[in-house]
Design an enzyme around this catalytic site. Structure first.
Site, mmCIF file in Angstrom:
data_model
loop_
_atom_site.group_PDB
_atom_site.id
_atom_site.type_symbol
_atom_site.label_atom_id
_atom_site.label_comp_id
_atom_site.label_asym_id
_atom_site.label_seq_id
_atom_site.Cartn_x
_atom_site.Cartn_y
_atom_site.Cartn_z
ATOM 1 N N HIS A 76 67.734 18.816 92.391
ATOM 2 C CA HIS A 76 68.484 18.491 93.608
ATOM 3 C C HIS A 76 69.983 18.626 93.362
ATOM 4 O O HIS A 76 70.431 18.670 92.219
ATOM 5 C CB HIS A 76 68.175 17.054 94.050
ATOM 6 C CG HIS A 76 68.744 16.045 93.097
ATOM 7 N ND1 HIS A 76 68.107 15.701 91.912
ATOM 8 C CD2 HIS A 76 69.907 15.350 93.115
ATOM 9 C CE1 HIS A 76 68.855 14.836 91.259
ATOM 10 N NE2 HIS A 76 69.959 14.605 91.959
ATOM 11 N N HIS A 108 76.711 20.151 91.372
ATOM 12 C CA HIS A 108 75.923 20.680 90.264
ATOM 13 C C HIS A 108 74.444 20.376 90.481
ATOM 14 O O HIS A 108 74.090 19.457 91.219
ATOM 15 C CB HIS A 108 76.392 20.097 88.925
ATOM 16 C CG HIS A 108 76.120 18.628 88.800
ATOM 17 N ND1 HIS A 108 76.915 17.677 89.411
ATOM 18 C CD2 HIS A 108 75.125 17.963 88.172
ATOM 19 C CE1 HIS A 108 76.420 16.485 89.151
ATOM 20 N NE2 HIS A 108 75.331 16.622 88.402
#
Length: 170
Positions: free
Chosen positions: A34, A119
């Site tokens: 995720h 990220h």
């Protein structure tokens, strides 16, 4: 329960993420991939219910968009400890991120002090790796409220509590 808001990584990008982390120790399980937008900390069931309604409303105001991750590198610094896909904050992502924090602030969630660095964590390899450049596209098409649980020792499991498609018009 510990919660956060993120964007799930699915489809071809999930496959590419698994290929990049193949053979590395402590690779992120595919269902856990995720992009974190906001860490919320401890939430009550009533708080989760309220927040889910707010996230549904927020998601309806934003159209889906593509986010290009251009580097696979040690994160958050050269020495890691994580391997992650990284990118800079783009216009659509920045707008969504700021609107999310406005929504969360109204719900009494205190904003994180550290800067937002988009990220996707691929692994915690415990060794230095050579950075790679490329183009890895994430379809930012929903907001997901996750619960973070420590089920087996040090490996967290992220369980979706609610999912909210981005349905706004361009």
């Amino acid at each position: 329960m510990r919660c956060f808001v993120g964007v799930p990584v699915t489809g071809s990008l999930a496959r590419e993420c698994k290929e990049l982390s193949l053979g590395l120790p402590r690779a992120t399980p595919r269902p856990n991939l995720h992009l974190t937008l906001a860490f919320l900390g401890q939430c009550t069931p009533a708080g989760v219910a309220r927040l889910s309604g707010e996230l549904q409303s927020l998601a309806g105001r934003f159209p889906a968009f593509e986010l290009d991750f251009d580097c696979c590198e040690a994160f958050p610094a050269e020495q890691g400890p994580f391997l992650a896909l990284t990118t800079t904050v783009s216009g659509p992502l920045n707008t969504l991120h700021e609107a999310l924090w406005e929504c969360l602030s109204r719900q009494g969630v205190e904003r994180e002090q550290r800067a937002f660095r988009p990220h996707i964590t691929l692994a915690k390899p415990g060794l230095a790796l050579v950075p790679q450049t490329g183009h890895w596209l994430l379809s930012v098409d929903q907001l997901c409220l996750y619960q973070s649980e420590m089920i087996q020792g040090e490996v967290p499991t992220y369980r979706p509590l609610s999912q909210h498609p981005l349905t706004g018009m361009v």
